[in-house]
Design an enzyme around this catalytic site. Structure first.
Site, short mmCIF file in Angstrom:
data_model
loop_
_atom_site.label_atom_id
_atom_site.label_comp_id
_atom_site.label_asym_id
_atom_site.label_seq_id
_atom_site.Cartn_x
_atom_site.Cartn_y
_atom_site.Cartn_z
N SER A 1 0.82 -1.21 0.00
CA SER A 1 0.00 0.00 0.00
C SER A 1 0.86 1.26 0.00
O SER A 1 0.35 2.37 -0.16
CB SER A 1 -0.93 0.01 1.22
OG SER A 1 -0.15 -0.08 2.39
N GLU A 2 2.18 1.11 0.17
CA GLU A 2 3.09 2.26 0.17
C GLU A 2 3.66 2.57 -1.21
O GLU A 2 4.56 3.39 -1.34
CB GLU A 2 4.27 2.00 1.13
CG GLU A 2 3.91 2.01 2.58
CD GLU A 2 3.73 3.40 3.13
OE1 GLU A 2 3.30 4.29 2.37
OE2 GLU A 2 4.02 3.60 4.31
ZN LIG Z 1 6.97 2.86 6.31
#
Ligand SMILES: [Zn+2]
Length: 371
Positions: A171-172
């Site tokens: 999700s990053e």
């Molecule tokens: Zn992080």
């Protein structure tokens, strides 16, 4: 869609959160209908991916695209798709070329290094590689970097829509994608939470310069970006003012991010920064003043750095006045006030410096040769 199943209506909402996904699950729905501009929180997105819940934007049909037919269906959040740049459709064949297979192994090896060096914990940290103009290989969400296998790596387009791979992407990823879009030279991005560098990041400070040659050459000046909620586009964009002239950025109250030409090199910069921050802290405990390399000798190191093609804000002469060799990006962020640069007690002698510079040059040349 696999089945003609129920959808819950959230078209009057701007934000889809975990609670909405839980509502869908408890009502037996397999999709959530949303407004065109809604934003999906990272945790909601992860939960949707875990349970195969689809997102259907109002009037745009099923947002999930899965060109490879891979089992993990991606969820394209509105926040992941607002780039103004245009790219051709992603080439899913890049997912399984010999080059891709080699890079997947390299990503796993780097993931294991990050875990063994305690730069990540739990499922923290993420690694990606831009294998094509619109194609990015990346690590999955919810997997320890120690346990990564090549089969865990997925392929997304430059806006984060997953097009291949059996596990949902991190999700990053938006943070990585902003860097790729802003810095064409960036081919690999590593994000992690090394404790000593993160200690600087949570105090809003950056380490001083002109203390250790390797740091000057491989990292140099570090910037610190403001805090934003991880996983959001706002968070991803916090690094944009810095990434063209810094290969390493401290993320306030979070960790660090590094970019490079290879995944291995991006991890090196994380190691160099972490060791540097750790060494500075140890030196502080000795109580004696820290000696500095002179600016003249610093120029020698910058010259080496230039030959390597590494970025450094100090190359930008228009900004040199506001950003001298030994000063800092953010005036209030001085961690260790540098001592005067012209001959503080305990400075290395000219001969010591020569040998230090030589050892850095040798290491660099070896790295280039071994690339
Ligand atoms: Zn992080």
């Amino acid at each position: 869609m696999k089945n003609e199943e129920k959808s819950i209506d959230r078209t009057n909402r701007q934000l889809i959160a975990v609670r909405d996904v839980q509502d869908a699950l408890s009502s037996g729905a397999t999709s959530i209908a949303t407004a065109a501009n809604c934003v999906v929180t990272p945790s909601a997105r992860d939960l949707m991916q875990q349970h195969g819940i689809e997102l259907v934007m109002n009037g745009s049909g099923n947002l999930q695209s899965n060109a490879s037919g891979a089992p993990a269906a991606p969820v394209a959040s509105a926040s992941a798709g607002q780039s103004t740049a245009t790219f051709r459709a992603p080439n899913t064949r890049l997912f399984s070329t010999p080059e891709a297979e080699a890079i997947k192994k390299e990503i796993c090896a780097v993931g294991r290094k990050l875990w063994l060096r305690q730069f990540v914990d739990g499922n923290g940290g993420n690694i990606s590689y831009r294998i094509g103009p619109n194609e990015v290989l990346c690590t999955p969400t919810l997997v320890s970097k120690y346990d990564l296998t090549p089969g865990d790596i997925s392929l997304t387009d430059i806006n984060g829509v997953q097009v291949a791979g059996s596990k949902a992407r991190t999700s990053e990823l938006l943070l990585h994608l902003e860097i790729y879009k802003a810095v064409p030279e960036a081919k690999a991005v590593v994000h992690c939470h090394p404790p000593h560098a993160t200690a600087y990041a949570i105090t809003g400070r950056v380490p001083p310069n002109l203390v250790i040659p390797e740091f000057e050459v491989f990292v140099g000046k570090v910037a610190i970006s403001p805090y934003e909620t991880p996983g959001t586009k706002a968070f991803a964009e916090t690094v944009l003012p810095y990434v063209r002239q810094h290969n390493t950025v401290l993320l306030s109250n979070h960790g660090i991010v590094c970019w490079a030409d290879t995944v291995t090199h991006a991890e090196w910069y994380a190691e160099v920064l972490e060791t540097y921050c750790w060494t500075l802290m140890l030196a502080q405990q000795l109580g004696a003043p820290i000696s500095h390399i002179s600016e003249k000798h610093g120029d020698d190191l910058l010259a080496i750095k230039k030959t390597l093609g590494l970025p450094d804000i100090r190359f930008d002469t228009s900004r040199m006045k506001e950003c001298q060799l030994s000063d800092l990006e953010v005036p209030s962020s001085i961690a260790l006030q540098p001592t005067p640069c012209d001959g503080p007690p305990g400075s290395p002698s000219g001969a010591d410096l020569e040998s230090l510079v030589k050892s850095v040059t040798d290491a660099v040349m070896e790295a280039i040769g071994g690339k």
